[in-house]
Design a protein around this motif. Sequence first.
Motif, PDB file in Angstrom:
ATOM      1  N   ARG A   1       0.832  -1.210   0.000  1.00 29.98           N
ATOM      2  CA  ARG A   1       0.000   0.000   0.000  1.00 29.98           C
ATOM      3  C   ARG A   1       0.863   1.255   0.000  1.00 29.98           C
ATOM      4  O   ARG A   1       0.545   2.243  -0.680  1.00 29.98           O
TER       5      ARG A   1
ATOM      6  N   ARG B   1       2.234   1.798  -3.471  1.00 26.79           N
ATOM      7  CA  ARG B   1       1.183   2.326  -4.365  1.00 26.79           C
ATOM      8  C   ARG B   1       0.907   3.790  -4.080  1.00 26.79           C
ATOM      9  O   ARG B   1       0.679   4.584  -4.991  1.00 26.79           O
ATOM     10  N   ARG B   2       0.929   4.158  -2.785  1.00 26.46           N
ATOM     11  CA  ARG B   2       0.692   5.553  -2.410  1.00 26.46           C
ATOM     12  C   ARG B   2       1.812   6.447  -2.940  1.00 26.46           C
ATOM     13  O   ARG B   2       1.551   7.520  -3.495  1.00 26.46           O
TER      14      ARG B   2
ATOM     15  N   GLN C   1       3.774   5.831  -5.525  1.00 26.49           N
ATOM     16  CA  GLN C   1       3.653   5.862  -6.982  1.00 26.49           C
ATOM     17  C   GLN C   1       2.524   6.797  -7.414  1.00 26.49           C
ATOM     18  O   GLN C   1       2.676   7.578  -8.357  1.00 26.49           O
ATOM     19  N   ARG C   2       1.390   6.710  -6.732  1.00 26.60           N
ATOM     20  CA  ARG C   2       0.246   7.549  -7.073  1.00 26.60           C
ATOM     21  C   ARG C   2       0.576   9.021  -6.883  1.00 26.60           C
ATOM     22  O   ARG C   2       0.264   9.860  -7.736  1.00 26.60           O
TER      23      ARG C   2
END
Length: 120
Positions: free
Chosen positions: A97, A100-101, A103-104
């Motif tokens: 997570r 992903r955070r 990367q986002r």
Amino acid sequence: MPWWTWILIWIALIALSLLFYLLLGIQLFRKFMTTVKELGAAGDKLGHLPAPGPAAGTADDDPQAAPGRLPGAAVFASPRQMRHDYHASKASRVEIRRQRRIQRKAERGQPQALRDIELG
């Protein structure tokens, strides 16, 4: 009323109650047979599960599955091992997570959180 009419009434009542119980028994038997048939179909469906191993699937197919683990092995594993597996998978999910955070936020051009930068 003559005495024989009471006999006819009681015979009719007993015959109707026996007919009612017979019909109730037939309906109950049919429902029971339907239940048995459905249980048999469910048993056939669950009886043909794929055997675990490399042919059934790999760890790439299911990220939650631990490599080398058989389904149901947790029942016979030690609590210490299961606790370790739980915490390891939880830490893995937290890290995924976080990645992903990061990367986002990088894609959006937003500033990164300090807690994400310090861990990476």
